[in-house]
Scaffold this motif. Sequence first.
Motif, PDB file in Angstrom:
ATOM      1  N   GLY A 164      11.518   7.604  -7.151  1.00  0.00           N
ATOM      2  CA  GLY A 164      12.309   7.051  -8.242  1.00  0.00           C
ATOM      3  C   GLY A 164      12.242   7.799  -9.556  1.00  0.00           C
ATOM      4  N   PHE A 165      11.703   9.005  -9.546  1.00  0.00           N
ATOM      5  CA  PHE A 165      11.705   9.793 -10.773  1.00  0.00           C
ATOM      6  C   PHE A 165      13.103  10.339 -11.031  1.00  0.00           C
ATOM      7  CE2 PHE A 165       7.144  10.053  -9.665  1.00  0.00           C
ATOM      8  CZ  PHE A 165       6.607   9.598 -10.859  1.00  0.00           C
ATOM      9  N   SER A 166      13.472  10.397 -12.289  1.00  0.00           N
ATOM     10  CA  SER A 166      14.824  10.807 -12.665  1.00  0.00           C
ATOM     11  C   SER A 166      14.990  12.323 -12.708  1.00  0.00           C
ATOM     12  CB  SER A 166      15.177  10.229 -14.042  1.00  0.00           C
ATOM     13  OG  SER A 166      14.921   8.852 -14.075  1.00  0.00           O
ATOM     14  N   TYR A 167      13.883  13.026 -12.866  1.00  0.00           N
ATOM     15  CA  TYR A 167      13.943  14.488 -12.951  1.00  0.00           C
ATOM     16  C   TYR A 167      12.629  15.051 -12.435  1.00  0.00           C
ATOM     17  CZ  TYR A 167      14.264  19.225 -14.799  1.00  0.00           C
ATOM     18  OH  TYR A 167      14.290  20.594 -14.916  1.00  0.00           O
ATOM     19  N   CYS A 168      12.713  16.201 -11.803  1.00  0.00           N
ATOM     20  CA  CYS A 168      11.519  16.934 -11.371  1.00  0.00           C
ATOM     21  C   CYS A 168      11.759  18.419 -11.622  1.00  0.00           C
ATOM     22  CB  CYS A 168      11.230  16.686  -9.887  1.00  0.00           C
ATOM     23  SG  CYS A 168       9.850  17.669  -9.226  1.00  0.00           S
ATOM     24  N   GLY A 169      10.911  19.013 -12.433  1.00  0.00           N
ATOM     25  CA  GLY A 169      10.998  20.440 -12.708  1.00  0.00           C
ATOM     26  C   GLY A 169       9.612  21.060 -12.625  1.00  0.00           C
ATOM     27  N   ILE A 170       9.554  22.368 -12.418  1.00  0.00           N
ATOM     28  CA  ILE A 170       8.273  23.032 -12.186  1.00  0.00           C
ATOM     29  C   ILE A 170       8.169  24.294 -13.043  1.00  0.00           C
ATOM     30  CG2 ILE A 170       6.720  23.980 -10.434  1.00  0.00           C
ATOM     31  CD1 ILE A 170       8.415  22.473  -8.326  1.00  0.00           C
ATOM     32  N   ALA A 171       6.997  24.489 -13.642  1.00  0.00           N
ATOM     33  CA  ALA A 171       6.736  25.687 -14.450  1.00  0.00           C
ATOM     34  C   ALA A 171       5.427  26.325 -13.999  1.00  0.00           C
ATOM     35  CB  ALA A 171       6.655  25.320 -15.934  1.00  0.00           C
ATOM     36  N   LYS A 172       5.279  27.593 -14.282  1.00  0.00           N
ATOM     37  CA  LYS A 172       4.055  28.314 -13.943  1.00  0.00           C
ATOM     38  C   LYS A 172       2.935  27.894 -14.886  1.00  0.00           C
ATOM     39  CE  LYS A 172       2.159  32.993 -13.427  1.00  0.00           C
ATOM     40  NZ  LYS A 172       2.433  34.445 -13.554  1.00  0.00           N
ATOM     41  N   ALA A 173       1.756  27.622 -14.342  1.00  0.00           N
ATOM     42  CA  ALA A 173       0.601  27.244 -15.156  1.00  0.00           C
ATOM     43  C   ALA A 173       0.102  28.449 -15.935  1.00  0.00           C
ATOM     44  CB  ALA A 173      -0.514  26.693 -14.262  1.00  0.00           C
ATOM     45  N   LEU A 181      10.211  12.914 -14.929  1.00  0.00           N
ATOM     46  CA  LEU A 181      10.723  11.968 -15.911  1.00  0.00           C
ATOM     47  C   LEU A 181      10.994  10.623 -15.255  1.00  0.00           C
ATOM     48  CD1 LEU A 181      13.313  14.087 -17.983  1.00  0.00           C
ATOM     49  CD2 LEU A 181      10.838  13.856 -18.313  1.00  0.00           C
ATOM     50  N   GLN A 182      10.594   9.545 -15.942  1.00  0.00           N
ATOM     51  CA  GLN A 182      10.829   8.186 -15.459  1.00  0.00           C
ATOM     52  C   GLN A 182      11.605   7.425 -16.526  1.00  0.00           C
ATOM     53  OE1 GLN A 182       9.373   6.265 -12.463  1.00  0.00           O
ATOM     54  NE2 GLN A 182      11.161   5.121 -13.191  1.00  0.00           N
ATOM     55  N   ASN A 183      12.836   7.074 -16.213  1.00  0.00           N
ATOM     56  CA  ASN A 183      13.692   6.338 -17.139  1.00  0.00           C
ATOM     57  C   ASN A 183      13.119   4.957 -17.422  1.00  0.00           C
ATOM     58  OD1 ASN A 183      15.881   5.320 -18.590  1.00  0.00           O
ATOM     59  ND2 ASN A 183      17.152   4.995 -16.792  1.00  0.00           N
ATOM     60  N   TYR A 184      13.148   4.532 -18.713  1.00  0.00           N
ATOM     61  CA  TYR A 184      12.731   3.173 -19.027  1.00  0.00           C
ATOM     62  C   TYR A 184      13.756   2.422 -19.892  1.00  0.00           C
ATOM     63  CZ  TYR A 184      11.157   4.828 -23.690  1.00  0.00           C
ATOM     64  OH  TYR A 184      11.090   5.364 -24.950  1.00  0.00           O
ATOM     65  N   PHE A 185      14.944   2.987 -20.033  1.00  0.00           N
ATOM     66  CA  PHE A 185      15.950   2.337 -20.883  1.00  0.00           C
ATOM     67  C   PHE A 185      16.329   0.982 -20.274  1.00  0.00           C
ATOM     68  CE2 PHE A 185      20.304   1.600 -22.454  1.00  0.00           C
ATOM     69  CZ  PHE A 185      20.047   1.675 -23.815  1.00  0.00           C
ATOM     70  N   PRO A 186      16.174  -0.113 -21.028  1.00  0.00           N
ATOM     71  CA  PRO A 186      16.404  -1.440 -20.457  1.00  0.00           C
ATOM     72  C   PRO A 186      17.878  -1.835 -20.439  1.00  0.00           C
ATOM     73  CG  PRO A 186      15.687  -1.661 -22.720  1.00  0.00           C
ATOM     74  CD  PRO A 186      15.677  -0.175 -22.412  1.00  0.00           C
ATOM     75  N   GLY A 187      18.217  -2.682 -19.488  1.00  0.00           N
ATOM     76  CA  GLY A 187      19.573  -3.228 -19.436  1.00  0.00           C
ATOM     77  C   GLY A 187      19.727  -4.448 -20.311  1.00  0.00           C
TER      78      GLY A 187
END
Length: 309
Positions: A19-28, A77-83
């Motif tokens: 349920g995550f809204s976005y997943c991105g990856i960067a080099k450590a 990213l996890q969306n939390y905008f309420p309805g």
Amino acid sequence: MSHPEKNTAIIKNTARQLGFSYCGIAKAEQLDNDARRLEQWLSQGMHGGMQYMENHFDLRVDPRKLVPGAKSVITLLQNYFPGEQQSEAAPHIAKYAFGKDYHEVIRAKLRHFLSVLNEEIGEIQGRGFVDSAPVLERTWAVKSGAGWVGKNGNLINKQSGSFYFIATLIVDIELLYDDSFAKDFCGSCRKCIDACPTDAILNNKIVDGSKCISYYTIELKDALIPDALKGKFNNWMFGCDVCQDVCPWNRFSKPHNEMQFAPIPEILDLSTKEWEEMTEETFRSVFKHSPLKRAKFEGIKRNLSFISQ
């Protein structure tokens, strides 16, 4: 399909399933520029009484010291905008605190995420973080292509605004890396700067945490809020969303579908008088899994008294 390509696909698919809204990856890697900015911010006292910001400086700027052998930083990213919105009579509470404490919700997801990776990829070393560890999550979000940091200090996603929790997974495997988000779409807009009730947002993308309403209503542990701030809190009892509410990019925000973030009814409906009459026993019962417990009963009463004057 190479191992990095295959493993990256597993990670992004798992993020969607959780349920995550976005997943991105960067080099450590070490964050030299951020180290300089953080050092300057701390030296100017903009963290106020948040002394924990001074701790573990070396860990904040190098994820390889948090996870030995780390090669990749995964941003979620996890969306939390309420309805639903609060009633007009209710003292204002920041939207992120409407439902269950996000630390509990997202930590459980991160533990499950890591268990899936160990099952599908093999044994890996990794740690998950959400807002309570020395991780510069907004920088990693930018590096992973999630968006840019706005003038109000929040990460802004071009498609859906800024009402997101940022979670970070640091792992010791090489993956395919997303392009860093290179543009800044704030332009000449000053809406957040001009709307901030306490002038906490400076014009160079720096937020003076020691002036922020969220700092005073959540982090400040003193018995009293300075009298000089009377009349400036605009009925905010816990946190503040002013700079996000006025941001034009949040016109793209859509309600989340995470059941655990469903608003606690009392948050939506209780009037100031009902809050003032609440007992500590009721507070602890109703908000035992809510972010409001961070301010504690005494802090909520102090905040109510301050905004009611």
